[in-house]
Design a protein around this motif. Structure first.
Motif, mmCIF file in Angstrom:
data_model
loop_
_atom_site.group_PDB
_atom_site.id
_atom_site.type_symbol
_atom_site.label_atom_id
_atom_site.label_comp_id
_atom_site.label_asym_id
_atom_site.label_seq_id
_atom_site.Cartn_x
_atom_site.Cartn_y
_atom_site.Cartn_z
ATOM 1 N N VAL A 140 8.026 4.468 -19.874
ATOM 2 C CA VAL A 140 7.958 3.309 -18.992
ATOM 3 C C VAL A 140 7.177 3.722 -17.751
ATOM 4 O O VAL A 140 7.574 4.654 -17.045
ATOM 5 C CB VAL A 140 9.370 2.819 -18.603
ATOM 6 N N TYR A 141 6.052 3.045 -17.521
ATOM 7 C CA TYR A 141 5.182 3.343 -16.383
ATOM 8 C C TYR A 141 5.501 2.356 -15.269
ATOM 9 O O TYR A 141 5.512 1.142 -15.503
ATOM 10 C CB TYR A 141 3.716 3.257 -16.809
ATOM 11 N N LEU A 142 5.766 2.893 -14.084
ATOM 12 C CA LEU A 142 6.162 2.060 -12.955
ATOM 13 C C LEU A 142 5.268 2.322 -11.753
ATOM 14 O O LEU A 142 4.697 3.410 -11.616
ATOM 15 C CB LEU A 142 7.618 2.344 -12.563
ATOM 16 N N THR A 143 5.196 1.338 -10.873
ATOM 17 C CA THR A 143 4.429 1.456 -9.643
ATOM 18 C C THR A 143 5.206 0.811 -8.508
ATOM 19 O O THR A 143 6.107 -0.009 -8.748
ATOM 20 C CB THR A 143 3.032 0.801 -9.783
ATOM 21 N N LYS A 144 4.859 1.199 -7.300
ATOM 22 C CA LYS A 144 5.485 0.607 -6.122
ATOM 23 C C LYS A 144 4.439 0.466 -5.033
ATOM 24 O O LYS A 144 3.640 1.373 -4.804
ATOM 25 C CB LYS A 144 6.649 1.467 -5.621
ATOM 26 N N ASP A 145 4.456 -0.671 -4.362
ATOM 27 C CA ASP A 145 3.601 -0.925 -3.211
ATOM 28 C C ASP A 145 4.257 -0.262 -2.001
ATOM 29 O O ASP A 145 5.312 -0.691 -1.566
ATOM 30 C CB ASP A 145 3.456 -2.430 -3.003
ATOM 31 N N LEU A 146 3.637 0.789 -1.489
ATOM 32 C CA LEU A 146 4.200 1.503 -0.335
ATOM 33 C C LEU A 146 3.719 0.932 0.996
ATOM 34 O O LEU A 146 4.173 1.374 2.049
ATOM 35 C CB LEU A 146 3.848 2.992 -0.402
ATOM 36 N N SER A 147 2.804 -0.039 0.943
ATOM 37 C CA SER A 147 2.295 -0.599 2.197
ATOM 38 C C SER A 147 3.351 -1.473 2.869
ATOM 39 O O SER A 147 3.250 -1.753 4.054
ATOM 40 C CB SER A 147 1.011 -1.395 1.960
ATOM 41 N N GLN A 148 4.350 -1.879 2.107
ATOM 42 C CA GLN A 148 5.448 -2.655 2.661
ATOM 43 C C GLN A 148 6.555 -1.704 3.082
ATOM 44 O O GLN A 148 7.032 -0.919 2.276
ATOM 45 C CB GLN A 148 6.005 -3.634 1.609
ATOM 46 N N GLU A 149 6.943 -1.736 4.332
ATOM 47 C CA GLU A 149 8.045 -0.880 4.798
ATOM 48 C C GLU A 149 9.329 -1.297 4.087
ATOM 49 O O GLU A 149 9.536 -2.483 3.805
ATOM 50 C CB GLU A 149 8.217 -1.006 6.311
ATOM 51 N N PRO A 150 10.183 -0.327 3.829
ATOM 52 C CA PRO A 150 11.442 -0.636 3.095
ATOM 53 C C PRO A 150 12.374 -1.511 3.901
ATOM 54 O O PRO A 150 12.330 -1.614 5.064
ATOM 55 C CB PRO A 150 12.058 0.735 2.866
#
Length: 150
Positions: A140-150
């Motif tokens: 399972v390949y996943l990605t996350k947008d890090l430009s958005q602060e948590p």
């Protein structure tokens, strides 16, 4: 270094490349990437959990940052350290460090029986799946947008 002709190169298939061999490939690719982009920012990233008495690493994650992307390569905690928030804390620290290094995105793969739910819970999104063994499982390949602060 004199480059050998392609007919003089010996090809070897191995399940045990040496660290020097792996470094040569990695460094060569990095040089190419820098030549193409003008950006020399590849760095390892690790968040390690240590035993407070022995200082021995008992778990954590490793990866790297390069060209605005955080690659999460390995993440493991022994069963006794799971379920109490330590994994979430380690992942958050890695993501924060990646952001501090200028990364806008992150990518990883896991196996369907490992931890896709953990990553989904932390805002990662599935990019795709590739079947693997045993039958019924997948990478399972996943990605996350890090430009958005948590």
């Amino acid at each position: 270094m004199i480059e050998p002709s392609t007919t003089a190169v010996q090809i070897v298939v191995t399940d045990a490349p040496g660290p020097v061999d792996t470094a040569l490939l990695s460094d060569g690719l990095d040089v190419f990437n820098v030549e193409q982009t003008g950006i020399d920012d590849r760095r390892p990233l690790a968040v390690l959990a240590r035993d407070p008495e022995t200082q021995k690493v008992v778990g954590g994650l490793t990866g790297r940052t390069s060209l605005g992307l955080f690659f999460l390569d390995l993440f493991h905690l022994p069963p006794a350290l799971r379920g109490g928030g330590l994994g979430s804390r380690i992942l958050r620290l890695a993501e924060d460090e990646a952001r501090a290094r200028g990364c806008r995105s992150a990518v990883l793969y896991t196996i369907s029986f490992q931890a896709p739910g953990f990553y989904l819970k932390h805002g990662w999104k599935v990019m795709g799946e590739v079947p693997c063994d045993p039958v019924g499982t997948s990478r399972v390949y996943l990605t996350k947008d890090l430009s958005q602060e948590p």
